[in-house]
Write an enzyme that holds these catalytic residues in place. Structure first.
Site, PDB file in Angstrom:
ATOM      1  N   ARG A 114      37.582  10.521 -24.751  1.00  0.00           N
ATOM      2  CA  ARG A 114      36.243  10.002 -25.068  1.00  0.00           C
ATOM      3  C   ARG A 114      35.890   8.717 -24.329  1.00  0.00           C
ATOM      4  NH1 ARG A 114      35.087  13.514 -28.870  1.00  0.00           N
ATOM      5  NH2 ARG A 114      36.710  14.028 -30.354  1.00  0.00           N
ATOM      6  N   LYS A 122      26.152   5.836 -12.649  1.00  0.00           N
ATOM      7  CA  LYS A 122      26.036   7.301 -12.584  1.00  0.00           C
ATOM      8  C   LYS A 122      27.345   7.850 -12.044  1.00  0.00           C
ATOM      9  CE  LYS A 122      21.767   7.936 -10.542  1.00  0.00           C
ATOM     10  NZ  LYS A 122      20.774   8.882 -10.033  1.00  0.00           N
ATOM     11  N   GLU A 178      21.448   3.320   3.315  1.00  0.00           N
ATOM     12  CA  GLU A 178      21.118   2.858   1.957  1.00  0.00           C
ATOM     13  C   GLU A 178      20.828   1.355   1.951  1.00  0.00           C
ATOM     14  OE1 GLU A 178      20.696   5.178  -0.296  1.00  0.00           O
ATOM     15  OE2 GLU A 178      22.101   6.807   0.127  1.00  0.00           O
ATOM     16  N   LYS A 185      19.271  -3.038  -5.874  1.00  0.00           N
ATOM     17  CA  LYS A 185      19.660  -1.922  -6.755  1.00  0.00           C
ATOM     18  C   LYS A 185      19.881  -2.412  -8.188  1.00  0.00           C
ATOM     19  CE  LYS A 185      22.275   2.107  -7.709  1.00  0.00           C
ATOM     20  NZ  LYS A 185      23.073   3.245  -7.278  1.00  0.00           N
ATOM     21  N   GLU A 222      17.005   5.937 -15.808  1.00  0.00           N
ATOM     22  CA  GLU A 222      16.170   6.690 -14.875  1.00  0.00           C
ATOM     23  C   GLU A 222      14.961   7.338 -15.555  1.00  0.00           C
ATOM     24  OE1 GLU A 222      18.729   8.502 -11.973  1.00  0.00           O
ATOM     25  OE2 GLU A 222      17.135   9.790 -11.274  1.00  0.00           O
ATOM     26  N   ARG A 258      13.466   3.568 -11.589  1.00  0.00           N
ATOM     27  CA  ARG A 258      14.672   3.964 -10.847  1.00  0.00           C
ATOM     28  C   ARG A 258      14.386   5.069  -9.838  1.00  0.00           C
ATOM     29  NH1 ARG A 258      20.796   3.913 -13.381  1.00  0.00           N
ATOM     30  NH2 ARG A 258      21.882   4.473 -11.482  1.00  0.00           N
ATOM     31  N   ASN A 279      15.247   6.814  -5.161  1.00  0.00           N
ATOM     32  CA  ASN A 279      15.316   8.166  -4.618  1.00  0.00           C
ATOM     33  C   ASN A 279      14.533   8.297  -3.304  1.00  0.00           C
ATOM     34  OD1 ASN A 279      16.577  10.617  -5.185  1.00  0.00           O
ATOM     35  ND2 ASN A 279      14.617  11.546  -5.720  1.00  0.00           N
ATOM     36  N   HIS A 304      15.322  10.631  -0.467  1.00  0.00           N
ATOM     37  CA  HIS A 304      16.315  11.584  -0.966  1.00  0.00           C
ATOM     38  C   HIS A 304      15.746  12.946  -1.329  1.00  0.00           C
ATOM     39  CE1 HIS A 304      18.781   8.026  -0.991  1.00  0.00           C
ATOM     40  NE2 HIS A 304      19.838   8.703  -1.399  1.00  0.00           N
ATOM     41  N   HIS A 358      18.171  15.057   0.532  1.00  0.00           N
ATOM     42  CA  HIS A 358      19.125  15.968  -0.120  1.00  0.00           C
ATOM     43  C   HIS A 358      18.964  17.398   0.381  1.00  0.00           C
ATOM     44  CE1 HIS A 358      20.100  13.320  -3.824  1.00  0.00           C
ATOM     45  NE2 HIS A 358      21.060  13.255  -2.926  1.00  0.00           N
ATOM     46  N   HIS A 397      25.569  11.887   4.378  1.00  0.00           N
ATOM     47  CA  HIS A 397      24.518  11.587   3.411  1.00  0.00           C
ATOM     48  C   HIS A 397      23.499  10.614   4.020  1.00  0.00           C
ATOM     49  CE1 HIS A 397      22.667  10.980  -0.488  1.00  0.00           C
ATOM     50  NE2 HIS A 397      22.791   9.674  -0.341  1.00  0.00           N
TER      51      HIS A 397
END
Ligand SMILES: NC(=O)c1ccc[n+]([C@@H]2O[C@H](COP(=O)([O-])OP(=O)(O)OC[C@H]3O[C@@H](n4cnc5c(N)ncnc54)[C@H](O)[C@@H]3O)[C@@H](O)[C@H]2O)c1
Ligand SMILES: [Zn+2]
Length: 365
Positions: free
Chosen positions: A131, A153, A195, A233, A243, A247, A251, A254, A258, A273
């Site tokens: 947990r 994340k 980035e 950031k 998000e 936030r 992106n 992206h 992506h 990336h």
């Protein structure tokens, strides 16, 4: 309120809300990561340390880290195979098994020493083991230092969908030790630089201007640049940890990026990336009707084959960030920390990709 909730001033308008510990902001330390990790270990009364790395960071980063930490008894170290293709459930099973074999209890401290793959996967394994045990992000790539390690994340890819399984869980600390960048392959350095550019564009015009003047990425003053890139950031994450709004600006580049990354994944020349995000930022600026922004010292741009539009479009519709069947993209507005959010339509995408092709062939000639 449950005991695990903390009070946290979320929107700087004196409106105090509570958020659970998974969104509590984490400290970022700069300097020798091993020494700082040892301090955290001792101050936190942890039972034991477990270091997760990949085969590359095992060779290039673990020795320095351990020598700076100077632990009397060597901690358990697990090196998993390097690469995004191992950011998957089977590797997690290997990691959880190693946690059990090492006898980790809930007072253990996991240290993720590697790039974004190790940070995402190690963070996910730690967040779900018994947990949840505490973990430190010790990023060793520029991409992880400026982006992946910060913000809580964590997760893995599943059935070919990037980051399909994961949770929000904050590390106890992020340790930025820029010496690790010395052994990073140049293409990876350039990938992370996308980035850094993204953050500058979102919230720091002075940083943006300074980045234009860098003539050699290998010699860039990372100890000066990274805190400023990260500040962007951090501010976005602090205002919107789960998000729900702002936030989305992270992106930027992206939505298209992506899709490009997935499209080229199984081609003879996959994109990193950052390469995908760099092209994504250019295309999204074009979509928003702006002149393409140009950054010096960037590498080759992807050549888009004819008919790629439909495939990219299909990939964008699968993207988990898109809600109710709409494809959204976000570009920074003129004022720092403000954004414009648009719905993307296929005809506009086709036009922008055509513009991008023209731009690429012009920049090659
Ligand atoms: N959680 C987030 O918010 C977030 C944000 C952005 C990206 N990500 C994730 O990050 C991942 C990409 O991260 P990445 O670009 O760091 O990839 P990576 O972890 O695969 O590292 C790139 C390569 O560099 C090697 N390497 C790492 N450090 C090194 C060093 N110091 N010297 C020599 N080699 C080194 C690695 O072994 C690997 O081969 C993706 O899975 C992406 O989804 C997550
Ligand atoms: Zn990214």
């Amino acid at each position: 309120l449950p005991a695990w909730c903390v009070f946290f001033n979320i929107n700087k308008k004196n409106e105090t809300r509570y958020l659970c510990a998974m969104t509590e902001p984490h400290p970022i330390h700069y300097g020798p990561a091993g020494a700082q990790a040892r301090r955290i270990f001792e101050n936190g009364a942890y039972s034991r340390v477990f270091i997760l790395c990949d085969t590359h960071t095992h060779r290039h980063c673990v020795p320095q880290f351990l020598s700076d930490a100077g632990w009397d008894t060597q901690p358990q170290v697990l090196a998993v195979p390097a690469g995004e293709q191992y950011k998957k459930l089977a590797t997690c099973e290997q990691i959880w098994s190693a946690f059990l074999t090492a006898g980790l209890d809930r007072q253990a401290l996991v240290i993720n020493l590697g790039g974004g793959v190790i940070g995402d996967m190690g963070g996910f394994c730690a967040a779900t083991y018994k947990r949840g045990v505490d973990f430190i992000q010790a990023p060793t790539t520029l991409l992880a230092m400026t982006d992946a390690a910060v913000g809580g994340k964590v997760g893995i890819d599943f059935q070919d969908i990037k980051n399909a399984i994961g949770v929000f869980r904050m590390p106890v600390a992020v340790l930025i030790d820029t010496r690790f960048l010395n052994t990073l392959p140049f293409r990876e350095l350039r990938s992370g630089f996308a980035e850094v550019l993204k953050h500058a564009r979102i919230g720091d015009p002075a940083l943006w201007a300074q980045l234009q003047g860098i003539s050699d990425l290998r010699q860039a003053p990372w100890d000066d640049l990274l805190p400023r890139s990260l500040a962007v950031k951090e501010r976005v994450v602090a205002e919107d940890p789960l998000e729900k709004g702002l936030r989305a600006v992270l992106n930027y580049g992206h939505t298209v990026g992506h899709a490009l990354e997935s499209y080229f994944l199984h081609s003879p020349q996959p994109l990193t990336h950052g390469e995908a995000v760099y092209a994504g930022m250019l295309i999204e600026e074009m979509l928003a009707g702006r002149a393409p922004l140009v950054w010096p010292y960037w590498g080759p741009l992807p050549i888009l084959p004819a008919g790629v539009e439909a495939e990219l479009w299909a990939l964008m519709q699968q993207d988990k960030k898109n809600t109710s069947g709409k494809v959204m993209y976000t570009v920074p507005d003129v004022a720092p920390f403000s954004m414009l959010k648009y719905t993307l339509e296929l005809p506009a995408l086709e036009q922008a990709l055509e513009r991008f092709r023209t731009y690429v062939s012009a920049s090659q000639s």
